[in-house]
Design a protein around this motif. Structure first.
Motif, PDB file in Angstrom:
ATOM      1  N   TRP A   1     -52.750  -3.683   7.406  1.00  0.00           N
ATOM      2  CA  TRP A   1     -51.495  -4.449   7.389  1.00  0.00           C
ATOM      3  C   TRP A   1     -50.702  -4.218   8.683  1.00  0.00           C
ATOM      4  N   LEU A   2     -50.611  -2.968   9.117  1.00  0.00           N
ATOM      5  CA  LEU A   2     -49.878  -2.651  10.350  1.00  0.00           C
ATOM      6  C   LEU A   2     -50.471  -3.409  11.542  1.00  0.00           C
TER       7      LEU A   2
ATOM      8  N   PRO B   1     -46.818  -9.138  13.381  1.00  0.00           N
ATOM      9  CA  PRO B   1     -46.604 -10.022  14.533  1.00  0.00           C
ATOM     10  C   PRO B   1     -46.349  -9.249  15.828  1.00  0.00           C
ATOM     11  N   GLU B   2     -46.589  -9.912  16.957  1.00  0.00           N
ATOM     12  CA  GLU B   2     -46.384  -9.298  18.278  1.00  0.00           C
ATOM     13  C   GLU B   2     -44.947  -8.848  18.475  1.00  0.00           C
TER      14      GLU B   2
ATOM     15  N   ARG C   1     -38.996  11.975   1.432  1.00  0.00           N
ATOM     16  CA  ARG C   1     -39.067  10.632   0.848  1.00  0.00           C
ATOM     17  C   ARG C   1     -39.913   9.730   1.742  1.00  0.00           C
ATOM     18  N   THR C   2     -40.611   8.783   1.129  1.00  0.00           N
ATOM     19  CA  THR C   2     -41.390   7.835   1.937  1.00  0.00           C
ATOM     20  C   THR C   2     -40.439   6.896   2.676  1.00  0.00           C
ATOM     21  N   CYS C   3     -40.858   6.496   3.864  1.00  0.00           N
ATOM     22  CA  CYS C   3     -39.989   5.685   4.703  1.00  0.00           C
ATOM     23  C   CYS C   3     -40.838   4.967   5.745  1.00  0.00           C
ATOM     24  N   LEU C   4     -40.594   3.676   5.918  1.00  0.00           N
ATOM     25  CA  LEU C   4     -41.289   2.874   6.929  1.00  0.00           C
ATOM     26  C   LEU C   4     -40.217   2.269   7.835  1.00  0.00           C
ATOM     27  N   ILE C   5     -40.334   2.510   9.152  1.00  0.00           N
ATOM     28  CA  ILE C   5     -39.379   1.943  10.110  1.00  0.00           C
ATOM     29  C   ILE C   5     -40.152   1.095  11.115  1.00  0.00           C
ATOM     30  N   LEU C   6     -39.705  -0.149  11.303  1.00  0.00           N
ATOM     31  CA  LEU C   6     -40.302  -1.026  12.312  1.00  0.00           C
ATOM     32  C   LEU C   6     -39.219  -1.396  13.324  1.00  0.00           C
ATOM     33  N   ILE C   7     -39.588  -1.406  14.601  1.00  0.00           N
ATOM     34  CA  ILE C   7     -38.650  -1.730  15.679  1.00  0.00           C
ATOM     35  C   ILE C   7     -39.218  -2.930  16.421  1.00  0.00           C
TER      36      ILE C   7
ATOM     37  N   ILE D   1     -38.298 -10.676   9.341  1.00  0.00           N
ATOM     38  CA  ILE D   1     -38.139  -9.561   8.402  1.00  0.00           C
ATOM     39  C   ILE D   1     -38.566  -9.911   6.979  1.00  0.00           C
ATOM     40  N   GLU D   2     -38.133 -11.065   6.510  1.00  0.00           N
ATOM     41  CA  GLU D   2     -38.470 -11.423   5.121  1.00  0.00           C
ATOM     42  C   GLU D   2     -39.983 -11.601   4.950  1.00  0.00           C
ATOM     43  N   GLU D   3     -40.618 -12.225   5.929  1.00  0.00           N
ATOM     44  CA  GLU D   3     -42.089 -12.388   5.876  1.00  0.00           C
ATOM     45  C   GLU D   3     -42.784 -11.032   5.814  1.00  0.00           C
ATOM     46  N   ILE D   4     -42.315 -10.111   6.640  1.00  0.00           N
ATOM     47  CA  ILE D   4     -42.926  -8.782   6.705  1.00  0.00           C
ATOM     48  C   ILE D   4     -42.732  -8.041   5.384  1.00  0.00           C
ATOM     49  N   ARG D   5     -41.532  -8.167   4.812  1.00  0.00           N
ATOM     50  CA  ARG D   5     -41.255  -7.501   3.529  1.00  0.00           C
ATOM     51  C   ARG D   5     -42.191  -8.015   2.435  1.00  0.00           C
TER      52      ARG D   5
END
Length: 330
Positions: A257-258, A262-263, A301-307, A313-317
């Motif tokens: 998935w990662l 998208p670019e 705690r689990t945590c995912l951060i994308l920069i 954002i909504e598509e990725i979620r």
């Protein structure tokens, strides 16, 4: 009640571009407004020759290394200093070395362990107008210099084109054309002499963080903006967003998935619980490569951060839910 995050600004720019001049002016302006600033100064050598200029300031000196490589882990540790009550500051300024890549400093700041302490507002990059064309030329500079300048310019959310008193109109036009080709349309260029810029321009929030919720209780199509301190009513193109407290994931599915993101996603990091081999792992994602390392502390705690820049954002979620968690989209 949790402490408000410390607004943080990264100052970047090649050697001799005027970073320290801008930093000193900002400090003076903060004090005239009754604000308590904190500073992180980074030097490649073992001594900071400009340290005496900052006597009496709440300051961390990171010597003998560059934040963007050898001492990035140290920066994460050292920043805890400003989270202690006795060292509280209203605002934090980080000045990288002249060869620091601002993206790497941002990466240290968005470490999941610091996510509740600091919020990056802007990456301010200085460019020396009198040397700009020379540094960009394949005839008069090295590939390393050109690449470093490109990193500093393309990762900026604001460009200060300094030393404008040293160039004529023709040179100025050439520089602006070249800069505009490198920059996203939203990135502002401010022309300066001796780094003289209105503080309010420098303090504009040009990045934002979005918290993404996977629960049905959250409105706004499943994610919400936490930007109470932001009084500008436009969308920021540069964003970091995070998803927290999600269940264990399958490693292969998660990595796949990662790599399909998208670019516009420049960086990813966080802590994930893997189903097999079971346990909590820290991960780093950049240039379509994923690195994982089992954490000593298994109670985080689990945590995912994308920069990234203009990320969908909504598509990725939704794709995270469907492809990684394999749940129905909310």
């Amino acid at each position: 009640m949790s402490q408000p995050k410390i607004p943080t600004y990264i100052l970047s720019g090649f050697l001799g571009s005027g970073k320290t001049t801008v930093l000193l002016k900002m400090l003076s302006d903060f004090k005239s407004r009754g604000l308590k600033p904190g500073i992180v100064l980074n030097e490649l050598g073992q001594v900071n020759v400009e340290g005496h200029m900052f006597k009496g300031e709440k300051m961390l000196e990171m010597l003998d290394g560059c934040i963007c490589c050898t001492i990035q882990d140290d920066l994460r540790e050292e920043l805890q200093f400003f989270l202690q009550e006795e060292n509280a500051v209203d605002i934090l300024l980080i000045e990288g070395t002249g060869v620091a890549n601002p993206k790497e400093i941002l990466e240290a700041l968005t470490d999941p362990r610091l996510r509740d302490g600091f919020e990056t507002q802007s990456i301010i990059s200085l460019a020396d107008a009198s040397k700009f064309l020379e540094y960009q030329s394949i005839f008069s500079s090295s590939r390393e210099i050109r690449e470093m300048l490109n990193e500093q310019i393309t990762s900026a959310t604001l460009i200060l084109l300094n030393k404008m008193d040293l160039v004529n109109e023709k040179t100025k036009d050439k520089i602006n054309k070249k800069l505009r080709k490198q920059l996203k349309a939203e990135v502002e260029i401010i022309e300066t002499v001796y780094g003289d810029v209105e503080l309010d321009e420098l303090l504009k929030k040009r990045m934002s963080t979005v918290a993404v919720s996977l629960s049905k209780e959250t409105g706004n199509a499943g994610y919400s903006h936490h930007e109470h301190e932001d009084h500008h009513h436009h969308e920021h193109p540069f964003k970091a967003f995070k998803i927290e407290d999600f269940p264990a994931v399958e490693r292969i599915r998660f990595e796949k998935w990662l790599k399909k993101l998208p670019e516009s996603v420049l960086r990813g990091k966080g802590m994930v619980s893997l189903a097999s081999p079971s346990g909590l792992y820290q991960f780093q994602f950049a240039s379509k490569e994923v690195e994982m390392e089992r954490m000593e502390d298994q109670n985080c705690r689990t945590c995912l951060i994308l920069i990234g820049y203009n990320m969908p954002i909504e598509e990725i979620r939704v794709s995270f839910q469907q492809e990684v968690l394999q749940t129905v989209s909310i």
